[in-house]
Design an enzyme around this catalytic site. Structure first.
Site, PDB file in Angstrom:
ATOM      1  N   THR A 226       0.839  -1.297  -0.146  1.00  0.00           N
ATOM      2  CA  THR A 226       0.102  -0.098   0.255  1.00  0.00           C
ATOM      3  C   THR A 226       0.884   1.243   0.211  1.00  0.00           C
ATOM      4  O   THR A 226       2.034   1.345   0.336  1.00  0.00           O
ATOM      5  CB  THR A 226      -0.865   0.100   1.498  1.00  0.00           C
ATOM      6  OG1 THR A 226      -1.584   1.194   1.525  1.00  0.00           O
ATOM      7  CG2 THR A 226      -0.201  -0.565   2.557  1.00  0.00           C
ATOM      8  N   ASP A 227       0.317   2.400  -0.508  1.00  0.00           N
ATOM      9  CA  ASP A 227       1.029   3.780  -0.448  1.00  0.00           C
ATOM     10  C   ASP A 227       0.909   4.208   1.133  1.00  0.00           C
ATOM     11  O   ASP A 227       1.770   5.095   1.358  1.00  0.00           O
ATOM     12  CB  ASP A 227       0.512   4.621  -1.163  1.00  0.00           C
ATOM     13  CG  ASP A 227      -1.052   5.189  -0.924  1.00  0.00           C
ATOM     14  OD1 ASP A 227      -1.546   4.505  -0.021  1.00  0.00           O
ATOM     15  OD2 ASP A 227      -1.498   6.094  -1.656  1.00  0.00           O
ATOM     16  N   GLU A 228       0.357   3.413   2.006  1.00  0.00           N
ATOM     17  CA  GLU A 228       0.271   3.985   3.297  1.00  0.00           C
ATOM     18  C   GLU A 228       1.471   3.756   4.021  1.00  0.00           C
ATOM     19  O   GLU A 228       1.790   4.310   5.102  1.00  0.00           O
ATOM     20  CB  GLU A 228      -0.910   3.256   4.199  1.00  0.00           C
ATOM     21  CG  GLU A 228      -2.323   3.572   3.566  1.00  0.00           C
ATOM     22  CD  GLU A 228      -3.324   3.439   4.495  1.00  0.00           C
ATOM     23  OE1 GLU A 228      -3.404   3.563   5.442  1.00  0.00           O
ATOM     24  OE2 GLU A 228      -4.502   3.113   3.752  1.00  0.00           O
TER      25      GLU A 228
ATOM     26  N   TYR B  67      -1.447  -0.838  10.837  1.00  0.00           N
ATOM     27  CA  TYR B  67      -1.592  -1.490   9.728  1.00  0.00           C
ATOM     28  C   TYR B  67      -0.620  -1.058   8.974  1.00  0.00           C
ATOM     29  O   TYR B  67       0.013  -2.094   8.238  1.00  0.00           O
ATOM     30  CB  TYR B  67      -3.209  -1.073   8.838  1.00  0.00           C
ATOM     31  CG  TYR B  67      -3.055  -1.259   7.464  1.00  0.00           C
ATOM     32  CD1 TYR B  67      -3.141  -2.624   6.969  1.00  0.00           C
ATOM     33  CD2 TYR B  67      -3.166  -0.180   6.504  1.00  0.00           C
ATOM     34  CE1 TYR B  67      -3.150  -2.810   5.608  1.00  0.00           C
ATOM     35  CE2 TYR B  67      -3.419  -0.522   5.293  1.00  0.00           C
ATOM     36  CZ  TYR B  67      -3.211  -1.718   4.773  1.00  0.00           C
ATOM     37  OH  TYR B  67      -3.140  -1.871   3.340  1.00  0.00           O
TER      38      TYR B  67
ATOM     39  N   LYS C 125       2.290  -3.410   7.152  1.00  0.00           N
ATOM     40  CA  LYS C 125       2.642  -3.485   5.755  1.00  0.00           C
ATOM     41  C   LYS C 125       4.215  -3.335   5.694  1.00  0.00           C
ATOM     42  O   LYS C 125       4.835  -3.985   4.535  1.00  0.00           O
ATOM     43  CB  LYS C 125       1.696  -3.020   4.981  1.00  0.00           C
ATOM     44  CG  LYS C 125       0.293  -3.187   4.860  1.00  0.00           C
ATOM     45  CD  LYS C 125      -0.109  -4.731   4.317  1.00  0.00           C
ATOM     46  CE  LYS C 125       0.308  -4.739   2.808  1.00  0.00           C
ATOM     47  NZ  LYS C 125       0.292  -6.084   2.260  1.00  0.00           N
TER      48      LYS C 125
HETATM   49  P1  NAD Z   1      -9.172  -7.469   2.167  1.00  0.00           P
HETATM   50  O1  NAD Z   1      -9.319  -7.120   3.505  1.00  0.00           O
HETATM   51  O2  NAD Z   1     -10.343  -7.050   1.155  1.00  0.00           O
HETATM   52  O3  NAD Z   1      -8.747  -8.940   1.956  1.00  0.00           O
HETATM   53  C1  NAD Z   1      -8.059  -9.838   2.346  1.00  0.00           C
HETATM   54  C2  NAD Z   1      -8.099 -11.281   2.287  1.00  0.00           C
HETATM   55  O4  NAD Z   1      -6.998 -11.703   2.830  1.00  0.00           O
HETATM   56  C3  NAD Z   1      -9.223 -11.785   2.586  1.00  0.00           C
HETATM   57  O5  NAD Z   1      -9.873 -12.894   1.696  1.00  0.00           O
HETATM   58  C4  NAD Z   1      -8.976 -12.737   3.859  1.00  0.00           C
HETATM   59  O6  NAD Z   1      -9.571 -13.850   4.293  1.00  0.00           O
HETATM   60  C5  NAD Z   1      -7.376 -13.206   3.393  1.00  0.00           C
HETATM   61  N1  NAD Z   1      -6.626 -13.352   4.792  1.00  0.00           N
HETATM   62  C6  NAD Z   1      -6.372 -12.457   5.822  1.00  0.00           C
HETATM   63  N2  NAD Z   1      -5.741 -12.981   6.558  1.00  0.00           N
HETATM   64  C7  NAD Z   1      -5.267 -14.191   6.248  1.00  0.00           C
HETATM   65  C8  NAD Z   1      -4.200 -15.197   6.717  1.00  0.00           C
HETATM   66  N3  NAD Z   1      -3.643 -15.288   7.765  1.00  0.00           N
HETATM   67  N4  NAD Z   1      -4.167 -16.229   5.772  1.00  0.00           N
HETATM   68  C9  NAD Z   1      -4.857 -16.427   4.602  1.00  0.00           C
HETATM   69  N5  NAD Z   1      -5.446 -15.486   4.155  1.00  0.00           N
HETATM   70  C10 NAD Z   1      -5.584 -14.345   5.079  1.00  0.00           C
HETATM   71  O7  NAD Z   1      -7.894  -6.923   1.589  1.00  0.00           O
HETATM   72  P2  NAD Z   1      -7.888  -6.069   0.198  1.00  0.00           P
HETATM   73  O8  NAD Z   1      -8.630  -4.810   0.212  1.00  0.00           O
HETATM   74  O9  NAD Z   1      -8.457  -7.006  -0.874  1.00  0.00           O
HETATM   75  O10 NAD Z   1      -6.230  -5.899  -0.033  1.00  0.00           O
HETATM   76  C11 NAD Z   1      -5.488  -6.862  -0.436  1.00  0.00           C
HETATM   77  C12 NAD Z   1      -4.011  -6.556  -0.426  1.00  0.00           C
HETATM   78  O11 NAD Z   1      -3.771  -5.360  -1.086  1.00  0.00           O
HETATM   79  C13 NAD Z   1      -3.806  -6.108   0.992  1.00  0.00           C
HETATM   80  O12 NAD Z   1      -2.296  -6.646   1.190  1.00  0.00           O
HETATM   81  C14 NAD Z   1      -3.453  -4.805   1.212  1.00  0.00           C
HETATM   82  O13 NAD Z   1      -2.651  -4.383   2.153  1.00  0.00           O
HETATM   83  C15 NAD Z   1      -3.345  -4.367  -0.242  1.00  0.00           C
HETATM   84  N6  NAD Z   1      -3.710  -3.080  -0.611  1.00  0.00           N
HETATM   85  C16 NAD Z   1      -5.235  -2.499  -0.406  1.00  0.00           C
HETATM   86  C17 NAD Z   1      -5.514  -1.394  -0.902  1.00  0.00           C
HETATM   87  C18 NAD Z   1      -7.014  -1.068  -0.613  1.00  0.00           C
HETATM   88  O14 NAD Z   1      -7.210   0.196  -1.098  1.00  0.00           O
HETATM   89  N7  NAD Z   1      -8.007  -1.977  -0.305  1.00  0.00           N
HETATM   90  C19 NAD Z   1      -4.676  -0.560  -1.217  1.00  0.00           C
HETATM   91  C20 NAD Z   1      -3.470  -0.894  -1.550  1.00  0.00           C
HETATM   92  C21 NAD Z   1      -3.030  -1.989  -1.052  1.00  0.00           C
END
Ligand code: NAD
Length: 354
Positions: free
Chosen positions: A133-135, A159, A163
């Site tokens: 993430t950019d965070e 969080y 990350k």
């Molecule tokens: P989300 O919370 O919607 O999904 C996370 C998934 O990971 C879920 O399906 C959950 O069941 C699974 N999970 C959690 N803990 C687990 C574990 N211990 N073992 C196996 N599976 C596990 O998240 P998202 O929004 O889809 O984000 C996905 C990735 O992208 C993350 O790594 C997040 O940091 C990164 N990200 C998200 C955003 C955003 O805006 N949502 C932006 C940039 C980066």
């Protein structure tokens, strides 16, 4: 290619899987623990495809990771599994350290052992793509500043700190052990199948239900919004064409203050659902300012010129087109979010539902 995707039942992971199954000939193994954020119903469009496999596994479970890697023999890993909600990390950071830090470490070790034993050609083309993430960069002070791949890390919340830790681990596994890793850091995503605790779906669903629209502080926190399907296309480009050892920032060139996002949703709802809940004159009247989140970053904005220049990726959606599609999607997919809101999407999974 066989691509193992961790967190494939989540918001972004499910978009990546839908993209790969619908647009390529590759096989996908979805490895997900199915926490509250994991919803297999987000994959209904592709889950009967013979190139799709699902394994319910926790990334902290080394023996299970070893079993899955040895069974499927993937050519690449896309690591998205994480605890991802900032507010939850403030209320309970332990799960964030466990999954995002210890889980990423456990996955790296399992993948390293698997990769070490691959035959030379497959070993050379293998990729471990870590999605971040950019965070991790913290706050931007100047109004024109942008996060580049060289911006130093200054995470503000449990969080983003977890990350940031996982990003450091991934890069060190390349430097120390030669594991072919790539990292991407992306801005805020929005779009279909977004869990309704996050800003955009929460506002849409509260508004059509006539509930308050809670906005943190003065609502002037700026985020760079990217439509999730644009992110999925970028991630596929990176895992198939990206250079080992590189970092790519991914962003939408769509900086908006939170309050502006909420007002845009309200005006789209005025257009799409003019029959409002009882007692509501205008959706905007539901906006309620609430105490700001502790440590809340004020501004994020991404310089995505490297991925554009080197891999030829650009977003297809502007915020205006993407938010319109998103509001329409929520209005047309009550079946999906209704089962999230009443909990039945996960109760059935546990065998407790009807
Ligand atoms: P989300 O919370 O919607 O999904 C996370 C998934 O990971 C879920 O399906 C959950 O069941 C699974 N999970 C959690 N803990 C687990 C574990 N211990 N073992 C196996 N599976 C596990 O998240 P998202 O929004 O889809 O984000 C996905 C990735 O992208 C993350 O790594 C997040 O940091 C990164 N990200 C998200 C955003 C955003 O805006 N949502 C932006 C940039 C980066």
């Amino acid at each position: 290619m066989k691509i193992l995707i961790t967190g494939g039942a989540g918001f972004i992971g499910s978009a990546v899987i839908r993209h790969i199954i619908e647009n390529t000939q590759n096989t996908v193994i979805n490895l997900d623990k199915l926490t509250y954020a994991g919803n297999l119903e987000s994959l209904n469009e592709v889950s009967t495809d013979p190139r799709y496999f699902f394994e319910q596994v926790d990334i902290c479970n080394r023996a299970e990771l070893d079993r899955v890697l040895s069974h499927y023999q993937p050519d690449a890993i896309m690591h998205l599994a994480a605890e991802s909600h900032v507010d939850r990390s403030i209320d309970g950071p332990a799960a964030f350290i466990e999954t995002n830090v210890v889980g990423t470490y456990t996955l790296l070790e399992s993948v390293r052992a698997y990769w070490n034993d691959l035959e030379p050609k497959k070993k050379a083309s293998f990729r471990f793509h870590h999605i971040s993430t950019d965070e991790v960069y913290g706050d931007l002070e100047g109004t024109d500043d942008l996060f580049t791949e060289k911006t130093s890390y200054e995470p503000s919340s449990p969080y983003s700190a977890s990350k940031a830790s996982s990003d450091h681990l991934v890069r060190s596994w390349l430097r120390t052990y030669g594991l072919p890793t790539i990292v991407t850091n992306c801005s805020n995503n929005y779009g279909p199948y977004h869990f309704p605790e996050k800003l955009i779906p929460l506002m849409i669903l509260n508004a059509i239900d006539g509930k308050p629209l809670p906005v943190y502080g003065d609502g002037m926190q700026i985020r760079d919004w990217l439509y999730v399907e644009d992110h999925a296309r970028a991630l596929y480009k990176v895992v198939t064409e990206g250079e080992v050892g590189e970092t790519y920032n991914i962003g939408g060139h769509n900086e908006k203050a939170n309050i502006e996002v909420v007002k845009t949703i309200c005006s789209l709802l005025e257009e799409f659902v003019p029959n409002k809940p009882k007692g509501v004159e205008q959706y905007q009247d539901l906006i309620t300012y609430v105490t700001d989140r502790p440590g809340h970053d004020v501004r994020y904005a991404i310089d995505a010129s490297k991925i554009e220049r080197e891999l030829g990726w650009t977003p297809e959606e502007s915020f205006e087109t993407g938010i319109r599609k998103t509001v329409e999607w929520y209005l047309n997919n009550k079946q999906w979010w209704g089962r999230v809101l009443d909990g039945s999407y996960s109760m059935e999974r546990l065998g407790q539902g009807s």
